[in-house]
Design an enzyme around this catalytic site. Structure first.
Site, PDB file in Angstrom:
ATOM      1  N   GLU A   1       8.389  -9.884   8.158  1.00  0.00           N
ATOM      2  CA  GLU A   1       7.176  -9.146   8.542  1.00  0.00           C
ATOM      3  C   GLU A   1       6.907  -9.208  10.048  1.00  0.00           C
ATOM      4  O   GLU A   1       7.443 -10.061  10.752  1.00  0.00           O
ATOM      5  CB  GLU A   1       5.960  -9.672   7.780  1.00  0.00           C
ATOM      6  CG  GLU A   1       5.618 -11.124   8.070  1.00  0.00           C
ATOM      7  CD  GLU A   1       4.149 -11.464   7.815  1.00  0.00           C
ATOM      8  OE1 GLU A   1       3.273 -10.823   8.415  1.00  0.00           O
ATOM      9  OE2 GLU A   1       3.898 -12.397   7.032  1.00  0.00           O
TER      10      GLU A   1
ATOM     11  N   LYS B   1      -3.275  -4.483  13.135  1.00  0.00           N
ATOM     12  CA  LYS B   1      -2.788  -5.206  11.956  1.00  0.00           C
ATOM     13  C   LYS B   1      -2.885  -4.233  10.780  1.00  0.00           C
ATOM     14  O   LYS B   1      -3.973  -3.776  10.437  1.00  0.00           O
ATOM     15  CB  LYS B   1      -3.658  -6.444  11.742  1.00  0.00           C
ATOM     16  CG  LYS B   1      -3.321  -7.261  10.517  1.00  0.00           C
ATOM     17  CD  LYS B   1      -4.242  -8.488  10.438  1.00  0.00           C
ATOM     18  CE  LYS B   1      -4.357  -8.993   9.030  1.00  0.00           C
ATOM     19  NZ  LYS B   1      -5.415 -10.004   8.896  1.00  0.00           N
TER      20      LYS B   1
ATOM     21  N   VAL C   1       1.991  -8.989   4.854  1.00  0.00           N
ATOM     22  CA  VAL C   1       2.802  -9.166   3.645  1.00  0.00           C
ATOM     23  C   VAL C   1       2.711  -7.892   2.789  1.00  0.00           C
ATOM     24  O   VAL C   1       3.716  -7.398   2.263  1.00  0.00           O
ATOM     25  CB  VAL C   1       2.338 -10.418   2.856  1.00  0.00           C
ATOM     26  CG1 VAL C   1       2.948 -10.450   1.457  1.00  0.00           C
ATOM     27  CG2 VAL C   1       2.700 -11.684   3.624  1.00  0.00           C
TER      28      VAL C   1
ATOM     29  N   ASP D   1     -13.884 -11.541   0.031  1.00  0.00           N
ATOM     30  CA  ASP D   1     -12.708 -11.432   0.894  1.00  0.00           C
ATOM     31  C   ASP D   1     -11.469 -11.958   0.159  1.00  0.00           C
ATOM     32  O   ASP D   1     -11.225 -13.159   0.089  1.00  0.00           O
ATOM     33  CB  ASP D   1     -12.930 -12.198   2.198  1.00  0.00           C
ATOM     34  CG  ASP D   1     -11.810 -11.930   3.204  1.00  0.00           C
ATOM     35  OD1 ASP D   1     -10.797 -11.302   2.826  1.00  0.00           O
ATOM     36  OD2 ASP D   1     -11.952 -12.343   4.368  1.00  0.00           O
TER      37      ASP D   1
ATOM     38  N   SER E   1      -7.349 -11.092   0.005  1.00  0.00           N
ATOM     39  CA  SER E   1      -6.305 -10.343   0.713  1.00  0.00           C
ATOM     40  C   SER E   1      -5.640  -9.300  -0.186  1.00  0.00           C
ATOM     41  O   SER E   1      -5.354  -9.557  -1.362  1.00  0.00           O
ATOM     42  CB  SER E   1      -5.245 -11.308   1.222  1.00  0.00           C
ATOM     43  OG  SER E   1      -4.194 -10.587   1.826  1.00  0.00           O
ATOM     44  N   ALA E   2      -5.358  -8.154   0.424  1.00  0.00           N
ATOM     45  CA  ALA E   2      -4.603  -7.102  -0.270  1.00  0.00           C
ATOM     46  C   ALA E   2      -3.200  -7.590  -0.652  1.00  0.00           C
ATOM     47  O   ALA E   2      -2.545  -6.987  -1.500  1.00  0.00           O
ATOM     48  CB  ALA E   2      -4.506  -5.862   0.618  1.00  0.00           C
ATOM     49  N   ASP E   3      -2.759  -8.693  -0.042  1.00  0.00           N
ATOM     50  CA  ASP E   3      -1.429  -9.233  -0.390  1.00  0.00           C
ATOM     51  C   ASP E   3      -1.321  -9.518  -1.890  1.00  0.00           C
ATOM     52  O   ASP E   3      -0.257  -9.355  -2.485  1.00  0.00           O
ATOM     53  CB  ASP E   3      -1.160 -10.556   0.359  1.00  0.00           C
ATOM     54  CG  ASP E   3      -1.006 -10.377   1.867  1.00  0.00           C
ATOM     55  OD1 ASP E   3      -0.980  -9.227   2.336  1.00  0.00           O
ATOM     56  OD2 ASP E   3      -0.909 -11.410   2.561  1.00  0.00           O
TER      57      ASP E   3
ATOM     58  N   LYS F   1      -2.082 -21.368   3.214  1.00  0.00           N
ATOM     59  CA  LYS F   1      -2.848 -22.326   4.008  1.00  0.00           C
ATOM     60  C   LYS F   1      -4.165 -22.613   3.336  1.00  0.00           C
ATOM     61  O   LYS F   1      -4.742 -21.733   2.689  1.00  0.00           O
ATOM     62  CB  LYS F   1      -3.161 -21.710   5.368  1.00  0.00           C
ATOM     63  CG  LYS F   1      -1.969 -21.541   6.252  1.00  0.00           C
ATOM     64  CD  LYS F   1      -2.431 -21.335   7.685  1.00  0.00           C
ATOM     65  CE  LYS F   1      -1.262 -21.345   8.634  1.00  0.00           C
ATOM     66  NZ  LYS F   1      -0.634 -20.050   8.769  1.00  0.00           N
TER      67      LYS F   1
HETATM   68  N1  PSU Z   1      -1.061 -16.464   6.657  1.00  0.00           N
HETATM   69  C1  PSU Z   1      -0.313 -17.184   7.494  1.00  0.00           C
HETATM   70  N2  PSU Z   1       0.304 -16.554   8.532  1.00  0.00           N
HETATM   71  C2  PSU Z   1       0.194 -15.210   8.742  1.00  0.00           C
HETATM   72  C3  PSU Z   1      -0.599 -14.461   7.822  1.00  0.00           C
HETATM   73  C4  PSU Z   1      -1.203 -15.131   6.808  1.00  0.00           C
HETATM   74  O1  PSU Z   1      -0.204 -18.376   7.330  1.00  0.00           O
HETATM   75  O2  PSU Z   1       0.758 -14.674   9.702  1.00  0.00           O
HETATM   76  C5  PSU Z   1      -0.712 -12.973   7.988  1.00  0.00           C
HETATM   77  C6  PSU Z   1       0.281 -12.259   7.053  1.00  0.00           C
HETATM   78  O3  PSU Z   1       0.736 -11.074   7.667  1.00  0.00           O
HETATM   79  C7  PSU Z   1      -0.593 -11.923   5.854  1.00  0.00           C
HETATM   80  C8  PSU Z   1      -1.882 -11.572   6.545  1.00  0.00           C
HETATM   81  O4  PSU Z   1      -0.106 -10.840   5.075  1.00  0.00           O
HETATM   82  O5  PSU Z   1      -2.001 -12.525   7.587  1.00  0.00           O
HETATM   83  C9  PSU Z   1      -3.068 -11.628   5.612  1.00  0.00           C
HETATM   84  O6  PSU Z   1      -4.189 -11.128   6.253  1.00  0.00           O
HETATM   85  P1  PSU Z   1      -5.544 -10.871   5.433  1.00  0.00           P
HETATM   86  O7  PSU Z   1      -6.024 -12.242   5.075  1.00  0.00           O
HETATM   87  O8  PSU Z   1      -6.430 -10.166   6.404  1.00  0.00           O
HETATM   88  O9  PSU Z   1      -5.185 -10.042   4.253  1.00  0.00           O
HETATM   89 MN    MN Z   2      -9.461 -10.115   4.087  1.00  0.00          MN
END
Ligand code: PSU
Ligand code: MN
Length: 304
Positions: free
Chosen positions: A25, A87, A107, A139, A141-143, A160
């Site tokens: 990524e 992003k 991701v 909140d 994540s879309a992941d 994390k």
């Molecule tokens: N967690 C990490 N390192 C990262 C990310 C998450 O430890 O670099 C990044 C990844 O690209 C992940 C994104 O897909 O943050 C998730 O962001 P959000 O929480 O806004 O969905």
């Molecule tokens: Mn988010």
């Protein structure tokens, strides 16, 4: 093929020949680590994938094109521009492509573009998940949604504890995403090998991981698979050091009213600052470890 997709010739050739390919990524480069360590890491990760018998395909959006495979110059560009690049999550793709802009793939979008290109394995550091306090902020994540619907195996070092790990596992269970521990029954917590939470299955070899993924596809099940690979013990952090930095960073994000897509990059950068760079060193090592495992799984998968 998707009219917005460009596959690097080397990657296209490997896919055509049924050779192993590993997706990587770009948000980890632009938003996950500072320059110049981000570029150095991204180039080393590509080298490690090659050393373990697969072709790397770093994924990003450049000038409105979905790129599966970047040149070293393009990786350098992403690393230098850093957080100035958008992003890009699933919701951002249409506007970025319509406007011809750049986007760093999370991701979520890396899985999407990998799947469009025909790449089945993807290595990263950590995934996004259910944030602490999500019961009021919503909140999530879309992941996690992408893991539920896109058939790509994601190799990470767990998540994390900026996230609520228990709720993240619950969400994945609801969505039917298998969570596998490589050589462990315990979910690794990125910087540390332990989290206090159990994964669904312990899997001990790359071959067995490849077989599990192949079987998921043969069963006609949609969705991805999450492999959690613990950081090597010599690079792991002391739990009290990292946990107090994370608690402080989360408290600061609440005080400062950081919201939406800015939260994760804010927490990553703040934790690195608070640990005086120690967390960055661990972060880099665990990404290398994941790239190696993903390449080994991809090699076995191409033989099944
Ligand atoms: N967690 C990490 N390192 C990262 C990310 C998450 O430890 O670099 C990044 C990844 O690209 C992940 C994104 O897909 O943050 C998730 O962001 P959000 O929480 O806004 O969905
Ligand atoms: Mn988010």
């Amino acid at each position: 093929m998707n009219p917005y997709l460009d596959i690097l010739p080397e990657v296209a050739q490997a896919l055509k020949d049924g050779k192993p390919v590993v997706a990587l990524e770009s948000t980890i480069i632009s938003h996950g680590m500072p320059y110049p360590q981000n570029v150095e890491t991204a180039l080393n990760v590509e080298r490690i994938v090659r050393e373990n018998g697969a072709v790397p395909a770093t994924i990003a959006i450049i000038g409105g094109r979905l790129k599966a495979g970047l040149s070293p110059e393009e990786i350098q560009y992403f690393g230098k521009k850093g957080p100035a690049i958008a992003k890009a999550s699933r919701r951002d793709l249409a506007v970025l492509c319509a406007r011809g802009e750049d986007g760093a793939t999370t991701v979520t979008t890396t899985m999407m573009i990998a799947h469009m290109a025909g790449i089945k394995i993807f290595a990263t550091g950590g995934i996004g998940g259910v944030h602490r306090g999500a019961e009021t902020t919503m909140d999530i994540s879309a992941d996690l949604e992408e893991l539920a619907q896109t058939p790509v195996m994601v190799v990470c070092a767990g998540a994390k504890s900026i996230l609520d790990l228990g709720l993240t596992l619950e969400y994945l269970e609801t969505k039917g995403v298998p969570v596998l521990g490589y050589g462990t029954k315990e979910l690794p917590a990125f910087y540390t090998r332990q989290s206090g939470f159990e994964v669904d299955y312990q899997v001990d070899t790359p071959e067995e991981l490849a077989k599990a993924f192949k079987t998921q596809q043969a069963l006609g099940l949609k969705g991805g698979m999450l492999v959690t690979n613990p950081i090597e013990p010599q690079y792991a952090m002391a739990p009290d050091v990292i946990n107090s930095a994370i608690d402080r960073a989360v408290a600061e994000s609440v005080e400062q009213g950081i919201q939406g897509k800015r939260i994760t990059p804010f927490l990553l950068a703040r934790v690195a600052e608070l640990t005086g760079g120690d967390s960055l060193a661990s972060n880099i090592r665990l990404v290398y470890n994941n790239a190696k495992l993903a390449a080994q799984v991809a090699a076995h998968l191409s033989e099944l």
